[in-house]
Design a protein around this motif. Sequence first.
Motif, PDB file in Angstrom:
ATOM      1  N   UNK A   1       0.824  -1.195   0.000  1.00  0.00           N
ATOM      2  CA  UNK A   1       0.000   0.000   0.000  1.00  0.00           C
ATOM      3  C   UNK A   1       0.862   1.250   0.000  1.00  0.00           C
ATOM      4  N   UNK A   2       0.225   2.377  -0.254  1.00  0.00           N
ATOM      5  CA  UNK A   2       0.922   3.666  -0.230  1.00  0.00           C
ATOM      6  C   UNK A   2       0.314   4.531   0.854  1.00  0.00           C
ATOM      7  N   UNK A   3       1.163   4.966   1.800  1.00  0.00           N
ATOM      8  CA  UNK A   3       0.733   5.892   2.829  1.00  0.00           C
ATOM      9  C   UNK A   3       0.961   7.312   2.365  1.00  0.00           C
ATOM     10  N   UNK A   4       0.885   8.242   3.273  1.00  0.00           N
ATOM     11  CA  UNK A   4       1.105   9.656   2.927  1.00  0.00           C
ATOM     12  C   UNK A   4       2.515   9.897   2.401  1.00  0.00           C
ATOM     13  N   UNK A   5       3.522   9.256   3.037  1.00  0.00           N
ATOM     14  CA  UNK A   5       4.907   9.499   2.636  1.00  0.00           C
ATOM     15  C   UNK A   5       5.729   8.240   2.458  1.00  0.00           C
ATOM     16  N   UNK A   6       5.136   7.073   2.672  1.00  0.00           N
ATOM     17  CA  UNK A   6       5.908   5.847   2.565  1.00  0.00           C
ATOM     18  C   UNK A   6       5.003   4.663   2.241  1.00  0.00           C
ATOM     19  N   UNK A   7       5.613   3.494   2.160  1.00  0.00           N
ATOM     20  CA  UNK A   7       4.848   2.276   1.909  1.00  0.00           C
ATOM     21  C   UNK A   7       4.100   1.886   3.181  1.00  0.00           C
ATOM     22  N   UNK A   8       2.988   1.177   3.005  1.00  0.00           N
ATOM     23  CA  UNK A   8       2.216   0.703   4.153  1.00  0.00           C
ATOM     24  C   UNK A   8       1.545  -0.613   3.794  1.00  0.00           C
ATOM     25  N   UNK A   9       0.838  -1.194   4.752  1.00  0.00           N
ATOM     26  CA  UNK A   9       0.139  -2.456   4.536  1.00  0.00           C
ATOM     27  C   UNK A   9      -0.986  -2.312   3.518  1.00  0.00           C
ATOM     28  N   UNK A  10      -1.206  -3.389   2.798  1.00  0.00           N
ATOM     29  CA  UNK A  10      -2.388  -3.481   1.949  1.00  0.00           C
ATOM     30  C   UNK A  10      -3.602  -3.736   2.830  1.00  0.00           C
ATOM     31  N   UNK A  11      -4.758  -3.292   2.377  1.00  0.00           N
ATOM     32  CA  UNK A  11      -5.999  -3.635   3.065  1.00  0.00           C
ATOM     33  C   UNK A  11      -6.318  -5.098   2.748  1.00  0.00           C
ATOM     34  N   UNK A  12      -7.150  -5.762   3.550  1.00  0.00           N
ATOM     35  CA  UNK A  12      -7.542  -7.143   3.225  1.00  0.00           C
ATOM     36  C   UNK A  12      -8.157  -7.267   1.830  1.00  0.00           C
ATOM     37  N   UNK A  13      -8.908  -6.259   1.410  1.00  0.00           N
ATOM     38  CA  UNK A  13      -9.506  -6.282   0.078  1.00  0.00           C
ATOM     39  C   UNK A  13      -8.425  -6.201  -1.004  1.00  0.00           C
ATOM     40  N   UNK A  14      -7.398  -5.357  -0.776  1.00  0.00           N
ATOM     41  CA  UNK A  14      -6.314  -5.253  -1.740  1.00  0.00           C
ATOM     42  C   UNK A  14      -5.526  -6.561  -1.816  1.00  0.00           C
ATOM     43  N   UNK A  15      -5.277  -7.188  -0.675  1.00  0.00           N
ATOM     44  CA  UNK A  15      -4.563  -8.469  -0.670  1.00  0.00           C
ATOM     45  C   UNK A  15      -5.298  -9.456  -1.568  1.00  0.00           C
ATOM     46  N   UNK A  16      -6.587  -9.577  -1.369  1.00  0.00           N
ATOM     47  CA  UNK A  16      -7.405 -10.507  -2.163  1.00  0.00           C
ATOM     48  C   UNK A  16      -7.349 -10.144  -3.646  1.00  0.00           C
ATOM     49  N   UNK A  17      -7.475  -8.859  -3.948  1.00  0.00           N
ATOM     50  CA  UNK A  17      -7.488  -8.385  -5.332  1.00  0.00           C
ATOM     51  C   UNK A  17      -6.158  -8.660  -6.044  1.00  0.00           C
TER      52      UNK A  17
END
Length: 136
Positions: A75-91
């Motif tokens: 995932x993309x946070x405001x200024x860095x990488x972050x966790x994917x949401x559960x929906x994004x993981x599935x997608x």
Amino acid sequence: MTVVIVKPGYAPYEAEINGLDEMQEVVGGTIQAIYPFEDRAAVVCNDEGILLGMPYNRSVPGGYGGVFGPFFVCGLGEEDFCSLTPEQVKSYKKEFHCAEILIGATGNTPITMKVQPKAVGSPGQEKSRNDPPGRE
């Protein structure tokens, strides 16, 4: 952070990685981020994958062509990488499920053949992030 790791020939799988060292370990060298998706996610791959002779992995949308070597989607946070949401993981597990064999290219558009991926072992059986899960 929760990511989806995609290795050449293997089904994508969810994993936790933290920090630059672990990111570089997953991709096998220096990282490069590309942004082929409309949602807040990135593909993080080896900056020199093709130059290092890494195997072709998957095609990516948005005119980026394809990725050589392992990569992960985060995932993309405001200024860095972050966790994917559960929906994004599935997608993203669904989007990158089929392995691909590179047959040729027209400009920056890869011509591939989609094939069934090798099965991924259960999490926790990994010997190394650079070896496909389940390989002893």
